[in-house]
Write a protein that holds these residues in place. Structure first.
Motif, PDB file in Angstrom:
ATOM      1  N   TYR A  17      13.049   3.076  -7.339  1.00 22.39           N
ATOM      2  CA  TYR A  17      12.452   4.013  -6.520  1.00 22.39           C
ATOM      3  C   TYR A  17      11.555   4.821  -7.241  1.00 22.39           C
ATOM      4  CZ  TYR A  17      12.077   7.619  -2.987  1.00 22.39           C
ATOM      5  OH  TYR A  17      11.468   8.420  -1.698  1.00 22.39           O
ATOM      6  N   GLN A  18      12.050   5.230  -8.702  1.00 23.75           N
ATOM      7  CA  GLN A  18      11.241   5.980  -9.588  1.00 23.75           C
ATOM      8  C   GLN A  18      10.092   5.068 -10.072  1.00 23.75           C
ATOM      9  OE1 GLN A  18      13.419   7.221 -12.870  1.00 23.75           O
ATOM     10  NE2 GLN A  18      12.299   8.918 -13.609  1.00 23.75           N
ATOM     11  N   ALA A  19      10.471   3.922 -10.632  1.00 21.75           N
ATOM     12  CA  ALA A  19       9.519   2.834 -11.118  1.00 21.75           C
ATOM     13  C   ALA A  19       8.252   2.674 -10.091  1.00 21.75           C
ATOM     14  CB  ALA A  19      10.262   1.725 -11.574  1.00 21.75           C
ATOM     15  N   LEU A  20       8.582   2.460  -8.922  1.00 23.30           N
ATOM     16  CA  LEU A  20       7.806   1.940  -7.950  1.00 23.30           C
ATOM     17  C   LEU A  20       6.596   3.316  -7.625  1.00 23.30           C
ATOM     18  CD1 LEU A  20       9.689   0.259  -5.236  1.00 23.30           C
ATOM     19  CD2 LEU A  20       7.726  -0.662  -6.484  1.00 23.30           C
ATOM     20  N   ASN A  21       7.518   4.675  -7.655  1.00 24.16           N
ATOM     21  CA  ASN A  21       6.619   5.730  -7.351  1.00 24.16           C
ATOM     22  C   ASN A  21       5.598   5.861  -8.652  1.00 24.16           C
ATOM     23  OD1 ASN A  21       7.083   9.112  -6.410  1.00 24.16           O
ATOM     24  ND2 ASN A  21       5.427   8.018  -5.976  1.00 24.16           N
ATOM     25  N   ARG A  22       5.551   5.437  -9.775  1.00 26.33           N
ATOM     26  CA  ARG A  22       4.784   5.417 -10.834  1.00 26.33           C
ATOM     27  C   ARG A  22       3.323   4.554 -10.325  1.00 26.33           C
ATOM     28  NH1 ARG A  22       7.338   7.927 -15.022  1.00 26.33           N
ATOM     29  NH2 ARG A  22       9.503   7.608 -15.042  1.00 26.33           N
ATOM     30  N   VAL A  23       3.589   3.720  -9.580  1.00 22.59           N
ATOM     31  CA  VAL A  23       2.223   2.836  -9.479  1.00 22.59           C
ATOM     32  C   VAL A  23       1.775   2.730  -7.726  1.00 22.59           C
ATOM     33  CG1 VAL A  23       2.914   1.301 -11.201  1.00 22.59           C
ATOM     34  CG2 VAL A  23       3.681   0.789  -9.162  1.00 22.59           C
ATOM     35  N   MET A  24       2.548   3.416  -7.079  1.00 22.23           N
ATOM     36  CA  MET A  24       2.190   3.296  -5.644  1.00 22.23           C
ATOM     37  C   MET A  24       2.572   4.343  -4.710  1.00 22.23           C
ATOM     38  SD  MET A  24       5.035   0.429  -4.228  1.00 22.23           S
ATOM     39  CE  MET A  24       4.336   0.481  -2.650  1.00 22.23           C
ATOM     40  N   ASP A  51       0.949  -1.076   0.058  1.00 26.49           N
ATOM     41  CA  ASP A  51      -0.038   0.112  -0.152  1.00 26.49           C
ATOM     42  C   ASP A  51       0.815   1.182   0.137  1.00 26.49           C
ATOM     43  OD1 ASP A  51      -2.950  -1.065   0.219  1.00 26.49           O
ATOM     44  OD2 ASP A  51      -1.892  -2.166   1.810  1.00 26.49           O
ATOM     45  N   LEU A  52       2.225   1.132   0.458  1.00 26.38           N
ATOM     46  CA  LEU A  52       3.054   2.411   0.345  1.00 26.38           C
ATOM     47  C   LEU A  52       4.576   1.884   0.615  1.00 26.38           C
ATOM     48  CD1 LEU A  52       2.508   5.841   1.993  1.00 26.38           C
ATOM     49  CD2 LEU A  52       4.463   4.230   2.995  1.00 26.38           C
ATOM     50  N   PHE A  53       5.482   2.649   0.149  1.00 20.18           N
ATOM     51  CA  PHE A  53       6.807   2.391   0.409  1.00 20.18           C
ATOM     52  C   PHE A  53       7.623   3.414   1.094  1.00 20.18           C
ATOM     53  CE2 PHE A  53      11.225   1.617  -1.001  1.00 20.18           C
ATOM     54  CZ  PHE A  53      11.601   0.531  -0.320  1.00 20.18           C
ATOM     55  N   PHE A  54       8.144   3.146   2.267  1.00 23.61           N
ATOM     56  CA  PHE A  54       8.652   4.241   3.031  1.00 23.61           C
ATOM     57  C   PHE A  54      10.246   4.078   2.978  1.00 23.61           C
ATOM     58  CE2 PHE A  54       9.760   5.899   7.551  1.00 23.61           C
ATOM     59  CZ  PHE A  54       9.999   7.026   7.301  1.00 23.61           C
ATOM     60  N   SER A  55      11.214   4.809   2.218  1.00 25.17           N
ATOM     61  CA  SER A  55      12.440   4.537   2.034  1.00 25.17           C
ATOM     62  C   SER A  55      13.319   5.876   2.789  1.00 25.17           C
ATOM     63  CB  SER A  55      12.792   4.846   0.442  1.00 25.17           C
ATOM     64  OG  SER A  55      14.141   4.630   0.196  1.00 25.17           O
TER      65      SER A  55
END
Length: 299
Positions: free
Chosen positions: A78-85, A60-64
């Motif tokens: 990181y960039q790819a993930l932020n396109r979908v979540m 549901d979310l990623f906290f880096s």
């Protein structure tokens, strides 16, 4: 259905204890956490990004939150993930605050005072010489460094002449320089989470250095900010689109105003030693981050 988030938090300097507190508080809100997701060990295939067997993109979310161990590969994922979540911080805010020029440019566009700066092409030594004549002293900054690494104070044309061949060897395409601000060798580091003021401390350069970064020998001390400093930090964090920011502010003795030196997207929590000193903002910061995660993952 229960919410589940991924997290990658630094573990040194008390980070492991912070992580436990965040995980516990999220659990109280029925949010499960998968910890230690280092994207360096992730693989992207067929529309998913896998860490072990976990499909990170289905969380549901990623906290880096780990400044010291970022690699280009991780940042790319990181960039790819932020396109979908949802992410904290977003990739855009992360990429912006990693780049000194882009940050200063945007802050100035929004009326936030920063040191005077110039970006010029590496072949334009003539322009750099014009600048040093006008400014007297300037600081060369890598656009993507952190912790004060690579900062070089240029105090004369002779220093510039010595530095230019070295910088050319590094195959840099451009130079970013800032006018050296006359200040009292101390700064304010102001933590902002979700638009709220969290805490502040001061950093003082060591006797032999002009940089306040702890990694460059600077020391931390207790310091109360005034309303001007807090409002400036809030504005800078908002302009950069950061959910979490550490805003470095100094007082320009010549212009007689506070200026933003840097916006850091991954400001450290207070270490156990700093907490003993009286820096007690960690719990407030944790609560605001938990609230933020709760809000961003609401279905």
């Amino acid at each position: 259905m229960a919410r589940e988030i991924g997290m990658w938090l630094y573990s040194n300097g008390g980070g492991d204890k912070i992580q436990k507190k965040i995980v516990k508080k999220l659990k109280e809100r029925d949010i499960e956490t998968v910890t230690d997701i280092n994207l360096r060990h992730a693989v992207a295939k067929n529309g998913h990004i896998l860490h072990d067997k976990l499909k990170i993109d289905e969380l549901d979310l990623f906290f880096s939150y780990n400044a010291g161990e970022q690699t280009q590969y991780q940042v790319f994922l990181y960039q790819a993930l932020n396109r979908v979540m949802p992410m904290i911080n977003t990739y855009d805010a992360f990429a912006l605050t990693e780049d000194k020029f882009q940050t200063s440019f945007l802050l100035r566009q929004h009326g936030v005072a920063t040191p005077s700066f110039k970006l010029c092409h590496r072949d334009d030594g003539h322009e750099l010489k014009k600048i040093i004549k006008k400014w007297d002293k300037m600081v060369y900054k890598p656009t993507d460094g952190w912790g004060g690494v690579g900062l070089t104070k240029i105090e004369s044309e002779a220093t510039l002449d010595t530095l230019l061949p070295f910088l050319n060897q590094m195959d840099l395409r451009f130079f970013y320089v800032e006018k050296f601000v006359k200040y009292d060798n101390t700064d304010f580091r102001v933590d902002i989470v979700d638009g709220e003021f969290v805490g502040c401390y001061g950093r003082k350069a060591s006797g032999t250095d002009w940089r306040t970064n702890v990694t460059s020998g600077g020391s931390v001390f207790m310091r109360e900010p005034n309303d001007d400093i807090i409002n400036l930090a809030k504005k800078a964090a908002k302009v950069c689109g950061t959910d979490i920011a550490g805003v470095d502010i100094i007082y320009d003795l010549e212009r007689e105003e506070y200026v933003v030196l840097e916006v850091n997207g991954i400001p450290a929590f207070a270490t156990p030693e700093q907490e003993k000193m009286g820096l007690n903002f960690n719990d407030k910061k944790i609560d605001l981050i938990v609230d933020l995660i709760d809000r961003k993952t609401k279905k």
